[in-house]
Design a protein around this motif. Structure first.
Motif, PDB file in Angstrom:
ATOM      1  N   ARG A 183       0.825  -1.210   0.000  1.00 22.28           N
ATOM      2  CA  ARG A 183       0.000   0.000   0.000  1.00 22.28           C
ATOM      3  C   ARG A 183       0.857   1.256   0.000  1.00 22.28           C
ATOM      4  NH1 ARG A 183      -3.021   1.656   3.516  1.00 22.28           N
ATOM      5  NH2 ARG A 183      -4.745   2.279   2.231  1.00 22.28           N
TER       6      ARG A 183
ATOM      7  N   ASP B  56      -5.149   8.753   1.921  1.00 24.69           N
ATOM      8  CA  ASP B  56      -5.254   7.385   2.441  1.00 24.69           C
ATOM      9  C   ASP B  56      -6.092   7.362   3.717  1.00 24.69           C
ATOM     10  OD1 ASP B  56      -4.984   4.765   3.209  1.00 24.69           O
ATOM     11  OD2 ASP B  56      -2.830   4.683   2.840  1.00 24.69           O
TER      12      ASP B  56
ATOM     13  N   TRP C 246      -0.073  -3.191   4.464  1.00 20.81           N
ATOM     14  CA  TRP C 246      -0.621  -4.319   3.691  1.00 20.81           C
ATOM     15  C   TRP C 246      -2.146  -4.308   3.591  1.00 20.81           C
ATOM     16  CZ3 TRP C 246       4.093  -4.558   5.811  1.00 20.81           C
ATOM     17  CH2 TRP C 246       5.092  -5.217   5.092  1.00 20.81           C
ATOM     18  N   GLY C 247      -2.797  -3.442   4.330  1.00 16.17           N
ATOM     19  CA  GLY C 247      -4.252  -3.411   4.328  1.00 16.17           C
ATOM     20  C   GLY C 247      -4.813  -4.132   5.550  1.00 16.17           C
TER      21      GLY C 247
ATOM     22  N   PRO D 263      -0.844  -1.224  -5.606  1.00 16.78           N
ATOM     23  CA  PRO D 263      -1.244  -0.786  -4.259  1.00 16.78           C
ATOM     24  C   PRO D 263      -2.763  -0.630  -4.180  1.00 16.78           C
ATOM     25  CG  PRO D 263       0.513   0.593  -5.133  1.00 16.78           C
ATOM     26  CD  PRO D 263       0.056  -0.311  -6.249  1.00 16.78           C
ATOM     27  N   THR D 264      -3.312  -0.850  -2.984  1.00 18.48           N
ATOM     28  CA  THR D 264      -4.760  -0.732  -2.802  1.00 18.48           C
ATOM     29  C   THR D 264      -5.171   0.595  -2.198  1.00 18.48           C
ATOM     30  OG1 THR D 264      -4.576  -1.813  -0.658  1.00 18.48           O
ATOM     31  CG2 THR D 264      -5.093  -3.220  -2.566  1.00 18.48           C
ATOM     32  N   ARG D 265      -4.225   1.487  -1.981  1.00 20.68           N
ATOM     33  CA  ARG D 265      -4.606   2.793  -1.444  1.00 20.68           C
ATOM     34  C   ARG D 265      -5.185   3.617  -2.575  1.00 20.68           C
ATOM     35  NH1 ARG D 265       0.529   3.502  -2.362  1.00 20.68           N
ATOM     36  NH2 ARG D 265       0.834   5.173  -3.816  1.00 20.68           N
TER      37      ARG D 265
END
Length: 190
Positions: free
Chosen positions: A51, A104, A143-144, A187-189
């Protein structure tokens, strides 16, 4: 008042420069001399997750306020306990502002939880729990997060004696699961 400078690189040099640019007491007490840190240090851990990809410097700077509150001090150093608390709060605010600037929101929530849960652990004089909160929070930021992480945090809030172990397990599983995906995932951000 600053200690003799030593070599600081990457994110640390950026952070030191940002603190000095703030001016005032925080700038006066900022040093680029730092304590040795390993890969498990929460700030570096958060910055190493998928992330944080491309913004590692922003994420590596998130845990300095906690250092002033509970030690060991690294970048900003003072022997005055009350001043350390005030400056720690200022650093928390700076970390949250950095996360807001990059958008974020998930990490803002996690850092806010880390701040409150570490405080709760220290009030209970449970250093093991405080360390588990720091590390699990860093993994969640890097990492979430998931439902199991939220459940482990709830164990901390309710004073469950198994909270530290639950946080360690969830964090380790999250890193392993998502670490394998890091090579191919974006990335998931936001």
């Amino acid at each position: 008042m600053s200690a003799a400078p030593t070599h600081a690189s990457g994110a640390m040099a950026t952070f030191v420069a940002a603190l000095r640019a703030e001016g005032g007491t925080i700038a006066e007490l900022t040093t680029d001399q730092r304590l040795a840190s390993g890969p498990s240090e929460p700030a570096r851990l958060a910055a190493s997750g998928p992330r944080a990809q491309g913004l590692e410097a922003e994420y590596e700077l998130l845990f300095e306020g906690c250092r002033l509150h509970y030690g060991p001090q690294r970048v900003v150093r003072t022997a005055d306990h009350d001043l350390a608390l005030l400056l720690g709060d200022q650093l928390y605010a700076m970390g949250l502002a950095r996360l807001a600037r990059i958008g974020d929101l998930e990490a803002i929530g996690e850092l806010a939880d880390v701040i409150s849960l570490v405080a709760q652990a220290h009030v209970a004089r449970d250093r093991e729990l405080a360390d588990a909160v720091w590390n699990a929070g860093a993994v969640a930021i890097g990492w979430g997060t998931d439902v199991r992480h939220a459940e482990a945090k709830e164990l901390v809030r309710t004073g469950d004696p198994g909270a530290a172990a639950a946080l360690r397990i969830v964090a380790a599983e999250r890193r392993v699961k998502n670490g394998q995906d890091r090579r191919t995932a974006s990335p998931t951000r936001p």
